[in-house]
Design an enzyme around this catalytic site. Structure first.
Site, PDB file in Angstrom:
ATOM      1  N   GLU A   1      -0.962  -8.550   5.074  1.00  0.00           N
ATOM      2  CA  GLU A   1      -0.861  -8.752   6.520  1.00  0.00           C
ATOM      3  C   GLU A   1      -2.219  -8.765   7.204  1.00  0.00           C
ATOM      4  OE1 GLU A   1      -1.101  -4.316   6.078  1.00  0.00           O
ATOM      5  OE2 GLU A   1      -0.291  -5.985   4.908  1.00  0.00           O
TER       6      GLU A   1
ATOM      7  N   HIS B   1      -3.095  -5.330   1.170  1.00  0.00           N
ATOM      8  CA  HIS B   1      -2.547  -5.584   2.507  1.00  0.00           C
ATOM      9  C   HIS B   1      -2.513  -7.083   2.827  1.00  0.00           C
ATOM     10  CE1 HIS B   1      -2.550  -1.399   4.115  1.00  0.00           C
ATOM     11  NE2 HIS B   1      -3.480  -1.236   3.190  1.00  0.00           N
TER      12      HIS B   1
ATOM     13  N   CYS C   1       0.832  -1.199   0.000  1.00  0.00           N
ATOM     14  CA  CYS C   1       0.000   0.000   0.000  1.00  0.00           C
ATOM     15  C   CYS C   1       0.874   1.259   0.000  1.00  0.00           C
ATOM     16  CB  CYS C   1      -0.996  -0.029   1.153  1.00  0.00           C
ATOM     17  SG  CYS C   1      -2.371   1.135   0.943  1.00  0.00           S
TER      18      CYS C   1
END
Length: 197
Positions: free
Chosen positions: A181, A179, A84
């Site tokens: 994560e 993302h 990002c």
């Protein structure tokens, strides 16, 4: 092995947790360090630039003296992943909004970015992607996501959406508009770790 996660802002603990899970799944070990000040990046074997507010992140990387260390780490061939805002910071050039806000860029990936390619915060979304390095669809989380709108000849496009590149790599650099994560699927972090092990 030492893996650094820039910890000035953004999804720092989520990246740390994802790395821990990915390493456990591989049966491998590495030390993970969060980085807020200069002096730590040069000792890292790999580095993650997480999401956050890219203008603030860029300014603080310069102020803390970390930006030049990241450039040197890149020149040494160590793996770097930007997600990002991290994708924005890796780029050589930005769109009008990047220029208007005097966004600091690291300039280590031959890309041009559109900072808000997929809209504002309220237009965040999840979608399934086909990524060439994964065997099955991947659910990706996009939050105020950027997009790559121009690539140099040495950049490999891994995925596109709405005419914009959302995943790409160039040598030791992996850049993602989403993302990884924020899911329990560690396959993107595993792919990144493959560059290290």
């Amino acid at each position: 092995m030492l893996i650094g996660v820039i910890a000035i802002q953004g999804d720092v603990s989520e990246h740390v947790d994802a790395l821990i899970r990915a390493l456990e799944e591989r049966g491998q070990s590495a030390d993970i360090v969060t980085i807020k000040h200069k002096g730590i990046v040069p000792g890292c074997d790999a580095l993650i630039l997480p999401g956050g507010e890219s203008t603030t992140l860029g300014r603080l990387l310069i102020r803390e003296g970390i930006a030049d260390e990241i450039r040197q780490l890149h020149l040494s061939g160590k793996p770097i992943m930007g997600t990002c805002a991290g994708l924005i910071l890796l780029a050589k050039e930005g769109d009008e909004q990047v220029k208007k806000t005097h966004q600091h860029l690291l300039g280590i990936m031959d890309t041009t970015v559109n900072r808000n390619a997929f809209g504002r915060q309220r237009e965040s979304f999840e979608t399934e992607l086909e990524l060439p390095f994964l065997n099955s669809p991947y659910t990706a989380v996009f939050i105020r996501a950027p997009g790559i709108v121009g690539c140099g000849k040495d950049v490999t496009v891994l995925a596109k959406m709405d005419g914009k590149v959302i995943a790409a790599e160039q040598g030791n650099i992996l850049a993602l508009a989403f993302h990884p994560e924020l899911t329990f699927d560690t396959r993107v972090h595993q792919y990144f770790l493959n560059k290290l092990f």
